[in-house]
Motif scaffolding. Structure first.
Motif, PDB file in Angstrom:
ATOM      1  N   HIS A 167      17.197  22.000  40.539  1.00  0.00           N
ATOM      2  CA  HIS A 167      18.304  21.588  39.668  1.00  0.00           C
ATOM      3  C   HIS A 167      18.249  20.087  39.352  1.00  0.00           C
ATOM      4  O   HIS A 167      19.286  19.448  39.156  1.00  0.00           O
ATOM      5  CB  HIS A 167      19.671  21.913  40.289  1.00  0.00           C
ATOM      6  CG  HIS A 167      19.818  23.326  40.750  1.00  0.00           C
ATOM      7  ND1 HIS A 167      19.724  24.393  39.886  1.00  0.00           N
ATOM      8  CD2 HIS A 167      20.042  23.852  41.973  1.00  0.00           C
ATOM      9  CE1 HIS A 167      19.893  25.521  40.577  1.00  0.00           C
ATOM     10  NE2 HIS A 167      20.076  25.222  41.836  1.00  0.00           N
ATOM     11  N   ASN A 168      17.065  19.517  39.308  1.00  0.00           N
ATOM     12  CA  ASN A 168      16.933  18.099  38.983  1.00  0.00           C
ATOM     13  C   ASN A 168      17.310  17.885  37.518  1.00  0.00           C
ATOM     14  O   ASN A 168      16.671  18.437  36.622  1.00  0.00           O
ATOM     15  CB  ASN A 168      15.486  17.641  39.229  1.00  0.00           C
ATOM     16  CG  ASN A 168      15.352  16.132  39.198  1.00  0.00           C
ATOM     17  OD1 ASN A 168      16.218  15.430  38.696  1.00  0.00           O
ATOM     18  ND2 ASN A 168      14.255  15.634  39.715  1.00  0.00           N
ATOM     19  N   PRO A 169      18.347  17.087  37.244  1.00  0.00           N
ATOM     20  CA  PRO A 169      18.782  16.896  35.858  1.00  0.00           C
ATOM     21  C   PRO A 169      17.896  15.945  35.064  1.00  0.00           C
ATOM     22  O   PRO A 169      18.073  15.783  33.858  1.00  0.00           O
ATOM     23  CB  PRO A 169      20.189  16.312  36.018  1.00  0.00           C
ATOM     24  CG  PRO A 169      20.122  15.552  37.306  1.00  0.00           C
ATOM     25  CD  PRO A 169      19.209  16.358  38.194  1.00  0.00           C
ATOM     26  N   GLU A 170      16.955  15.292  35.735  1.00  0.00           N
ATOM     27  CA  GLU A 170      16.058  14.342  35.081  1.00  0.00           C
ATOM     28  C   GLU A 170      14.610  14.814  35.209  1.00  0.00           C
ATOM     29  O   GLU A 170      14.260  15.517  36.154  1.00  0.00           O
ATOM     30  CB  GLU A 170      16.201  12.949  35.712  1.00  0.00           C
ATOM     31  CG  GLU A 170      17.596  12.359  35.620  1.00  0.00           C
ATOM     32  CD  GLU A 170      17.985  12.012  34.189  1.00  0.00           C
ATOM     33  OE1 GLU A 170      17.060  11.757  33.378  1.00  0.00           O
ATOM     34  OE2 GLU A 170      19.186  11.998  33.898  1.00  0.00           O
ATOM     35  N   PRO A 171      13.748  14.419  34.282  1.00  0.00           N
ATOM     36  CA  PRO A 171      12.322  14.733  34.440  1.00  0.00           C
ATOM     37  C   PRO A 171      11.764  14.077  35.694  1.00  0.00           C
ATOM     38  O   PRO A 171      12.265  13.047  36.150  1.00  0.00           O
ATOM     39  CB  PRO A 171      11.690  14.134  33.170  1.00  0.00           C
ATOM     40  CG  PRO A 171      12.814  13.986  32.192  1.00  0.00           C
ATOM     41  CD  PRO A 171      14.036  13.707  33.026  1.00  0.00           C
ATOM     42  N   LEU A 172      10.731  14.678  36.261  1.00  0.00           N
ATOM     43  CA  LEU A 172      10.028  14.082  37.375  1.00  0.00           C
ATOM     44  C   LEU A 172       8.970  13.148  36.798  1.00  0.00           C
ATOM     45  O   LEU A 172       8.023  13.598  36.159  1.00  0.00           O
ATOM     46  CB  LEU A 172       9.367  15.162  38.238  1.00  0.00           C
ATOM     47  CG  LEU A 172       8.500  14.671  39.405  1.00  0.00           C
ATOM     48  CD1 LEU A 172       9.330  13.864  40.399  1.00  0.00           C
ATOM     49  CD2 LEU A 172       7.828  15.855  40.091  1.00  0.00           C
ATOM     50  N   TYR A 173       9.160  11.857  36.988  1.00  0.00           N
ATOM     51  CA  TYR A 173       8.253  10.867  36.408  1.00  0.00           C
ATOM     52  C   TYR A 173       7.143  10.511  37.395  1.00  0.00           C
ATOM     53  O   TYR A 173       7.404  10.226  38.558  1.00  0.00           O
ATOM     54  CB  TYR A 173       9.021   9.600  36.028  1.00  0.00           C
ATOM     55  CG  TYR A 173       9.960   9.778  34.870  1.00  0.00           C
ATOM     56  CD1 TYR A 173       9.504   9.678  33.548  1.00  0.00           C
ATOM     57  CD2 TYR A 173      11.312  10.050  35.083  1.00  0.00           C
ATOM     58  CE1 TYR A 173      10.366   9.853  32.487  1.00  0.00           C
ATOM     59  CE2 TYR A 173      12.187  10.225  34.014  1.00  0.00           C
ATOM     60  CZ  TYR A 173      11.706  10.124  32.721  1.00  0.00           C
ATOM     61  OH  TYR A 173      12.573  10.298  31.660  1.00  0.00           O
TER      62      TYR A 173
END
Length: 262
Positions: free
Chosen positions: A144-150
């Motif tokens: 449920h990560n709301p941000e991309p994995l950079y």
């Protein structure tokens, strides 16, 4: 199903417009069928290249589909050196585990100083190190990560061509010594191109998308037969376990090009 298609098109238009332009209906359906293939475990990931939408926009699109319960929560967005991928965490980790433990992917060295491509020794440190770091990186991605994995500095030494081949689930991927040159020795080299497509049926129509397209030098085709056969059988096996996409078609053609961009 019509309502589902409306949700898909709305998510595309609301989230992925770039330079004031939205994707067409055809490209919206094609993108979704690709996402669906990743969600079903038919491929580990897809590389987003439909337009110039940012990783944040792609994440917004994916979150919209997930909130509508059209795709599962196992998918996340990965930003790899400004390249955006939608990834199935469970499947990609299984795929990398098989590479590290079984050598299930063929790696072809196409460094420009070679007279012709050669099979790459997968036990070489730089390849194994990249696979292990990629594995740890994805394992650490929260659900449920709301941000991309950079992925920033971690991938500076990686050969992105090789990593893309792995993430996209190709049975064969290319490698070259990027510290010396980004050019390759594939010019005028006969290549066997393998493509796999499937059909997603929506209301009264159906949409066929290319799920895989990869190449291998013809001279190395026989040496890679066991790996290609394994990939082919596994894809068919996974395809038979789902009932959303139909009409799996795998075909091969030979091409020779004056230059090949990797």
């Amino acid at each position: 199903m019509m309502a589902t298609r409306d949700v898909i098109v709305a998510a595309t238009q609301n989230c992925l417009s770039a330079r004031k332009k939205s994707l067409s209906l055809l490209r919206s359906l094609d993108l979704f069928s690709q996402v669906l293939a990743v969600d079903l475990g038919l491929k580990p990931a897809l590389l987003y290249d439909a337009n110039c939408a940012s990783s944040e926009q792609v994440q917004h699109y994916l979150s919209s589909l997930q909130s509508s319960q059209i795709v599962s929560e196992s998918l996340f967005t990965l930003d790899l050196n400004d390249n955006t991928l939608i990834v199935n965490k469970e499947f990609v980790l299984l795929h990398i585990h098989e590479i590290l433990n079984c050598g299930s992917v063929g790696v072809v060295d196409v460094s420009h100083l070679l007279k012709s491509p050669v099979l790459f020794d997968q036990s070489r440190g730089e390849f194994m190190d990249m696979m292990q770091k990629l594995q740890l990186l994805i394992q650490g991605c929260e659900r449920h990560n709301p941000e991309p994995l950079y992925v920033g500095e971690q991938c500076e030494e990686w050969n992105l061509c090789t990593s893309f081949g792995v993430l996209l689930g190709y049975p064969v991927t290319y490698w070259f010594d990027q510290n010396k040159s980004f050019e390759n020795c594939l010019s005028m080299t006969p290549l066997m191109v393998t493509s796999a497509s499937a059909t997603w049926k929506t209301d009264a129509t159906s949409h066929t998308s290319c799920l895989y397209s990869f190449s291998i030098p013809v001279d190395l085709f026989k040496k890679s037969q066991s790996i290609l056969k394994h990939w082919n059988s596994r894809l068919k096996e996974r395809f038979e376990k789902q009932h959303v996409l139909t009409d799996l078609t795998i075909c091969q053609t030979t091409v020779t090009l004056p230059s090949v961009c990797l």
